[in-house]
Design a protein around this motif. Sequence first.
Motif, PDB file in Angstrom:
ATOM      1  N   MET A   1      13.592 -14.526 105.038  1.00  0.00           N
ATOM      2  CA  MET A   1      13.820 -15.927 104.877  1.00  0.00           C
ATOM      3  C   MET A   1      14.515 -16.146 103.540  1.00  0.00           C
ATOM      4  SD  MET A   1      11.043 -18.962 104.743  1.00  0.00           S
ATOM      5  CE  MET A   1      11.060 -19.354 103.039  1.00  0.00           C
ATOM      6  N   ILE A   2      15.522 -17.008 103.553  1.00  0.00           N
ATOM      7  CA  ILE A   2      16.238 -17.353 102.330  1.00  0.00           C
ATOM      8  C   ILE A   2      16.131 -18.853 102.117  1.00  0.00           C
ATOM      9  CG2 ILE A   2      18.494 -17.422 101.198  1.00  0.00           C
ATOM     10  CD1 ILE A   2      19.213 -14.921 102.768  1.00  0.00           C
ATOM     11  N   SER A   3      15.787 -19.233 100.897  1.00  0.00           N
ATOM     12  CA  SER A   3      15.681 -20.647 100.540  1.00  0.00           C
ATOM     13  C   SER A   3      16.602 -20.928  99.366  1.00  0.00           C
ATOM     14  CB  SER A   3      14.256 -21.008 100.108  1.00  0.00           C
ATOM     15  OG  SER A   3      13.329 -20.663 101.089  1.00  0.00           O
ATOM     16  N   SER A   4      17.233 -22.077  99.405  1.00  0.00           N
ATOM     17  CA  SER A   4      17.943 -22.588  98.240  1.00  0.00           C
ATOM     18  C   SER A   4      17.005 -23.592  97.584  1.00  0.00           C
ATOM     19  CB  SER A   4      19.242 -23.259  98.669  1.00  0.00           C
ATOM     20  OG  SER A   4      19.896 -23.822  97.557  1.00  0.00           O
ATOM     21  N   VAL A   5      16.865 -23.488  96.268  1.00  0.00           N
ATOM     22  CA  VAL A   5      15.886 -24.302  95.547  1.00  0.00           C
ATOM     23  C   VAL A   5      16.557 -24.952  94.347  1.00  0.00           C
ATOM     24  CG1 VAL A   5      13.695 -24.243  94.267  1.00  0.00           C
ATOM     25  CG2 VAL A   5      14.031 -22.733  96.240  1.00  0.00           C
ATOM     26  N   ILE A   6      16.253 -26.229  94.126  1.00  0.00           N
ATOM     27  CA  ILE A   6      16.653 -26.902  92.903  1.00  0.00           C
ATOM     28  C   ILE A   6      15.437 -26.960  91.992  1.00  0.00           C
ATOM     29  CG2 ILE A   6      17.395 -29.070  91.846  1.00  0.00           C
ATOM     30  CD1 ILE A   6      19.056 -29.605  94.311  1.00  0.00           C
ATOM     31  N   VAL A   7      15.598 -26.435  90.792  1.00  0.00           N
ATOM     32  CA  VAL A   7      14.535 -26.479  89.796  1.00  0.00           C
ATOM     33  C   VAL A   7      14.905 -27.567  88.791  1.00  0.00           C
ATOM     34  CG1 VAL A   7      13.300 -25.204  88.007  1.00  0.00           C
ATOM     35  CG2 VAL A   7      14.023 -24.034  90.107  1.00  0.00           C
ATOM     36  N   LYS A   8      14.088 -28.610  88.726  1.00  0.00           N
ATOM     37  CA  LYS A   8      14.288 -29.685  87.757  1.00  0.00           C
ATOM     38  C   LYS A   8      13.642 -29.246  86.447  1.00  0.00           C
ATOM     39  CE  LYS A   8      15.812 -33.306  89.460  1.00  0.00           C
ATOM     40  NZ  LYS A   8      17.222 -33.685  89.402  1.00  0.00           N
ATOM     41  N   CYS A   9      14.382 -29.461  85.355  1.00  0.00           N
ATOM     42  CA  CYS A   9      13.945 -28.965  84.057  1.00  0.00           C
ATOM     43  C   CYS A   9      13.710 -30.107  83.075  1.00  0.00           C
ATOM     44  CB  CYS A   9      15.023 -28.064  83.463  1.00  0.00           C
ATOM     45  SG  CYS A   9      15.516 -26.705  84.521  1.00  0.00           S
ATOM     46  N   LEU A  10      12.793 -29.868  82.160  1.00  0.00           N
ATOM     47  CA  LEU A  10      12.657 -30.764  81.023  1.00  0.00           C
ATOM     48  C   LEU A  10      13.893 -30.597  80.145  1.00  0.00           C
ATOM     49  CD1 LEU A  10       8.901 -30.145  80.157  1.00  0.00           C
ATOM     50  CD2 LEU A  10       9.881 -32.006  81.510  1.00  0.00           C
ATOM     51  N   ASN A  11      14.201 -31.590  79.365  1.00  0.00           N
ATOM     52  CA  ASN A  11      15.416 -31.596  78.558  1.00  0.00           C
ATOM     53  C   ASN A  11      15.543 -30.324  77.715  1.00  0.00           C
ATOM     54  OD1 ASN A  11      17.784 -32.602  77.493  1.00  0.00           O
ATOM     55  ND2 ASN A  11      16.759 -33.716  75.856  1.00  0.00           N
ATOM     56  N   GLY A  12      16.639 -29.589  77.916  1.00  0.00           N
ATOM     57  CA  GLY A  12      16.918 -28.376  77.168  1.00  0.00           C
ATOM     58  C   GLY A  12      16.364 -27.098  77.772  1.00  0.00           C
ATOM     59  N   ALA A  13      15.417 -27.198  78.686  1.00  0.00           N
ATOM     60  CA  ALA A  13      14.794 -26.000  79.263  1.00  0.00           C
ATOM     61  C   ALA A  13      15.748 -25.198  80.136  1.00  0.00           C
ATOM     62  CB  ALA A  13      13.540 -26.384  80.053  1.00  0.00           C
ATOM     63  N   GLU A  14      16.801 -25.836  80.627  1.00  0.00           N
ATOM     64  CA  GLU A  14      17.756 -25.124  81.482  1.00  0.00           C
ATOM     65  C   GLU A  14      18.488 -24.010  80.722  1.00  0.00           C
ATOM     66  OE1 GLU A  14      20.176 -28.350  79.571  1.00  0.00           O
ATOM     67  OE2 GLU A  14      18.152 -28.235  80.409  1.00  0.00           O
ATOM     68  N   LYS A  15      18.361 -24.018  79.406  1.00  0.00           N
ATOM     69  CA  LYS A  15      19.004 -22.976  78.603  1.00  0.00           C
ATOM     70  C   LYS A  15      18.175 -21.696  78.550  1.00  0.00           C
ATOM     71  CE  LYS A  15      21.249 -26.509  75.909  1.00  0.00           C
ATOM     72  NZ  LYS A  15      21.046 -27.412  74.796  1.00  0.00           N
ATOM     73  N   VAL A  16      16.859 -21.810  78.665  1.00  0.00           N
ATOM     74  CA  VAL A  16      15.987 -20.633  78.560  1.00  0.00           C
ATOM     75  C   VAL A  16      15.356 -20.216  79.890  1.00  0.00           C
ATOM     76  CG1 VAL A  16      15.467 -20.994  76.122  1.00  0.00           C
ATOM     77  CG2 VAL A  16      14.015 -22.045  77.844  1.00  0.00           C
ATOM     78  N   LEU A  17      15.222 -21.139  80.819  1.00  0.00           N
ATOM     79  CA  LEU A  17      14.550 -20.835  82.083  1.00  0.00           C
ATOM     80  C   LEU A  17      15.252 -19.806  82.969  1.00  0.00           C
ATOM     81  CD1 LEU A  17      13.059 -24.254  83.209  1.00  0.00           C
ATOM     82  CD2 LEU A  17      11.828 -22.112  82.912  1.00  0.00           C
ATOM     83  N   PRO A  18      16.582 -19.738  82.997  1.00  0.00           N
ATOM     84  CA  PRO A  18      17.198 -18.737  83.882  1.00  0.00           C
ATOM     85  C   PRO A  18      16.699 -17.317  83.649  1.00  0.00           C
ATOM     86  CG  PRO A  18      18.850 -20.301  83.197  1.00  0.00           C
ATOM     87  CD  PRO A  18      17.592 -20.600  82.400  1.00  0.00           C
TER      88      PRO A  18
END
Length: 75
Positions: A1-18
Motif C-alpha cells: 500500500m502506498i499513501s501520499s501524506v501532507i504533514v502540517k508543520c509548526l512555523n519553521g519546523a519544515e526545515k528540520v523535519l525532513p
Amino acid sequence: MISSVIVKCLNGAEKVLPTDLAQIQGVSVEKIYNGDIILLLESPSVEHATQVLQQQIALLPGVSGAYPVYISMEM
C-alpha cells in the motif's frame, strides 16, 4: 500500500523535519511546499499506515498534523 501524506508543520519546523521523517521506515520525503511536507508512505496494510501516522509521524516535535490524501492498494 502506498499513501501520499501532507504533514502540517509548526512555523519553521519544515526545515528540520525532513531528516527526522526520512528515518522512519517506509517514508520518503518528496517535497516541501508552503511550509508543509509532502511524503510517500509505503506500508503492508491500512492498519500499519495508521500506526505509523499516529505513533511516529504525528508525535515528532514540530508536527501539527499528518493527513493522508491518496491511498493506492494492490488487490
